[in-house]
Design a protein around this motif. Structure first.
Motif, PDB file in Angstrom:
ATOM      1  N   PHE A 135       0.818  -1.212   0.000  1.00  0.00           N
ATOM      2  CA  PHE A 135       0.000   0.000   0.000  1.00  0.00           C
ATOM      3  C   PHE A 135       0.854   1.266   0.000  1.00  0.00           C
ATOM      4  CE2 PHE A 135      -3.627  -2.502   1.924  1.00  0.00           C
ATOM      5  CZ  PHE A 135      -4.488  -2.317   0.853  1.00  0.00           C
ATOM      6  N   ILE A 136       1.998   1.212   0.654  1.00  0.00           N
ATOM      7  CA  ILE A 136       2.814   2.411   0.838  1.00  0.00           C
ATOM      8  C   ILE A 136       3.738   2.703  -0.338  1.00  0.00           C
ATOM      9  CG2 ILE A 136       4.690   3.391   2.231  1.00  0.00           C
ATOM     10  CD1 ILE A 136       3.349   1.865   4.629  1.00  0.00           C
ATOM     11  N   ALA A 174      10.488  -1.031  10.959  1.00  0.00           N
ATOM     12  CA  ALA A 174       9.147  -1.300  11.489  1.00  0.00           C
ATOM     13  C   ALA A 174       8.468  -0.003  11.930  1.00  0.00           C
ATOM     14  CB  ALA A 174       9.226  -2.286  12.653  1.00  0.00           C
ATOM     15  N   ARG A 175       9.230   0.879  12.586  1.00  0.00           N
ATOM     16  CA  ARG A 175       8.659   2.180  12.987  1.00  0.00           C
ATOM     17  C   ARG A 175       8.268   3.002  11.755  1.00  0.00           C
ATOM     18  NH1 ARG A 175      12.325   1.503  17.075  1.00  0.00           N
ATOM     19  NH2 ARG A 175      14.026   2.528  15.984  1.00  0.00           N
ATOM     20  N   CYS A 176       9.119   3.005  10.741  1.00  0.00           N
ATOM     21  CA  CYS A 176       8.807   3.729   9.507  1.00  0.00           C
ATOM     22  C   CYS A 176       7.542   3.176   8.861  1.00  0.00           C
ATOM     23  CB  CYS A 176       9.970   3.623   8.515  1.00  0.00           C
ATOM     24  SG  CYS A 176      11.444   4.535   8.998  1.00  0.00           S
ATOM     25  N   LEU A 177       7.413   1.854   8.876  1.00  0.00           N
ATOM     26  CA  LEU A 177       6.239   1.219   8.281  1.00  0.00           C
ATOM     27  C   LEU A 177       4.967   1.643   9.013  1.00  0.00           C
ATOM     28  CD1 LEU A 177       5.016  -0.798   6.258  1.00  0.00           C
ATOM     29  CD2 LEU A 177       5.500  -2.609   7.915  1.00  0.00           C
ATOM     30  N   GLU A 178       4.993   1.600  10.324  1.00  0.00           N
ATOM     31  CA  GLU A 178       3.809   1.986  11.085  1.00  0.00           C
ATOM     32  C   GLU A 178       3.486   3.464  10.892  1.00  0.00           C
ATOM     33  OE1 GLU A 178       1.604  -0.092  12.400  1.00  0.00           O
ATOM     34  OE2 GLU A 178       2.957  -1.604  11.585  1.00  0.00           O
ATOM     35  N   TYR A 223       2.210   3.971   7.217  1.00  0.00           N
ATOM     36  CA  TYR A 223       0.905   3.346   7.048  1.00  0.00           C
ATOM     37  C   TYR A 223      -0.169   4.158   7.780  1.00  0.00           C
ATOM     38  CZ  TYR A 223      -2.734  -0.140   6.642  1.00  0.00           C
ATOM     39  OH  TYR A 223      -3.912  -0.771   6.351  1.00  0.00           O
ATOM     40  N   GLY A 224       0.152   4.618   8.973  1.00  0.00           N
ATOM     41  CA  GLY A 224      -0.786   5.461   9.711  1.00  0.00           C
ATOM     42  C   GLY A 224      -1.096   6.748   8.969  1.00  0.00           C
ATOM     43  N   LEU A 283      -0.891   7.212   5.731  1.00  0.00           N
ATOM     44  CA  LEU A 283      -1.693   6.858   4.571  1.00  0.00           C
ATOM     45  C   LEU A 283      -3.142   6.598   4.975  1.00  0.00           C
ATOM     46  CD1 LEU A 283      -1.504   6.315   1.510  1.00  0.00           C
ATOM     47  CD2 LEU A 283      -1.082   3.918   2.077  1.00  0.00           C
ATOM     48  N   CYS A 284      -3.351   5.887   6.072  1.00  0.00           N
ATOM     49  CA  CYS A 284      -4.717   5.604   6.550  1.00  0.00           C
ATOM     50  C   CYS A 284      -5.444   6.882   6.926  1.00  0.00           C
ATOM     51  CB  CYS A 284      -4.670   4.674   7.757  1.00  0.00           C
ATOM     52  SG  CYS A 284      -4.226   2.980   7.342  1.00  0.00           S
ATOM     53  N   ASP A 285      -4.725   7.815   7.529  1.00  0.00           N
ATOM     54  CA  ASP A 285      -5.357   9.064   7.947  1.00  0.00           C
ATOM     55  C   ASP A 285      -5.911   9.835   6.747  1.00  0.00           C
ATOM     56  OD1 ASP A 285      -4.808   8.515  10.575  1.00  0.00           O
ATOM     57  OD2 ASP A 285      -3.033   9.813  10.680  1.00  0.00           O
ATOM     58  N   GLY A 286      -5.275   9.683   5.586  1.00  0.00           N
ATOM     59  CA  GLY A 286      -5.724  10.407   4.397  1.00  0.00           C
ATOM     60  C   GLY A 286      -6.563   9.575   3.463  1.00  0.00           C
ATOM     61  N   SER A 287      -6.915   8.351   3.860  1.00  0.00           N
ATOM     62  CA  SER A 287      -7.641   7.458   2.953  1.00  0.00           C
ATOM     63  C   SER A 287      -9.144   7.605   3.127  1.00  0.00           C
ATOM     64  CB  SER A 287      -7.226   6.005   3.190  1.00  0.00           C
ATOM     65  OG  SER A 287      -7.709   5.557   4.445  1.00  0.00           O
ATOM     66  N   VAL A 288      -9.857   7.087   2.145  1.00  0.00           N
ATOM     67  CA  VAL A 288     -11.315   7.032   2.208  1.00  0.00           C
ATOM     68  C   VAL A 288     -11.715   5.570   2.373  1.00  0.00           C
ATOM     69  CG1 VAL A 288     -11.660   9.106   0.828  1.00  0.00           C
ATOM     70  CG2 VAL A 288     -11.529   6.887  -0.301  1.00  0.00           C
ATOM     71  N   PRO A 289     -12.836   5.313   3.009  1.00  0.00           N
ATOM     72  CA  PRO A 289     -13.264   3.917   3.185  1.00  0.00           C
ATOM     73  C   PRO A 289     -13.521   3.241   1.842  1.00  0.00           C
ATOM     74  CG  PRO A 289     -14.635   5.413   4.483  1.00  0.00           C
ATOM     75  CD  PRO A 289     -13.760   6.260   3.613  1.00  0.00           C
TER      76      PRO A 289
END
Length: 188
Positions: free
Chosen positions: A77-78, A157-161, A164-165, A167-173
């Protein structure tokens, strides 16, 4: 009665139900003597132990496969989002750049002649260390070799989280397509 006593009674009742199912006979509270429990333990151990070990191994495998899949999906996704193609800062700086280099480290290995190396062991080891946030350091290099950074799997792992966070904050359902799923993207 105190809550702890009620919970203890519930656990004993659940234990009786499980033993009743395993032995094929109904156990009442008066049946649960030390001798009865010992006999049940021997019965279950002799009739079910190999099945339980196999089941445990299968469940452990599914659990690990699920964790690996979630990590790979997050990376997918990223990395190099087409909608951010005009904004090279999105994939060429910060957490996203580390993840881009990590993706190359995991999946785009090459030998001395530039031929692709398809090493599943390397991929699984790297993904498992990422999952465990291992402190082992690795060298990540850009494809042209001009940028080299040293990071730990924990750093990745920190970079991934973080990425991803973000990206999720700017995503639409996603539209509901009638499929079974975990709800939203943070369900990973």
């Amino acid at each position: 009665k105190p809550l702890a006593d009620l919970q203890r009674e519930d656990m004993r009742a659940l234990g009786r139900i499980i033993l009743s199912l395993a032995t094929g006979s109904e156990l009442t509270p008066t049946d649960c003597t030390d001798q009865t429990l010992s006999q049940c333990e021997q019965y279950v151990g002799s009739h079910y132990s190999s099945s339980l070990v196999s089941l445990d191994e299968a469940l452990a495998g599914e659990y690990e496969a699920g964790r690996t899949l979630r990590l790979l999906l997050k990376l997918g996704f990223i990395n190099e989002r087409p909608e951010f193609g005009v904004d090279r800062r999105w994939s060429e700086t910060g957490d996203n750049y580390v993840l881009k280099l990590f993706r190359d480290y995991v999946f785009h290995q090459a030998d001395g002649n530039g031929r692709p190396v398809m090493d599943l062991g390397h991929v699984m080891t790297a993904v498992n260390k990422l999952d465990a946030a291992d402190e082992e350091k690795i060298v990540l290099a850009s494809r042209d070799g001009k940028n080299i950074i040293i990071v730990s799997f924990a750093d990745v792992a920190r970079c991934l989280e973080n990425a991803y966070g973000e990206l999720c904050d700017g995503s639409v359902p996603a539209p509901d397509m009638g499929h079974v799923g975990g709800g939203g993207p943070r369900g990973f």
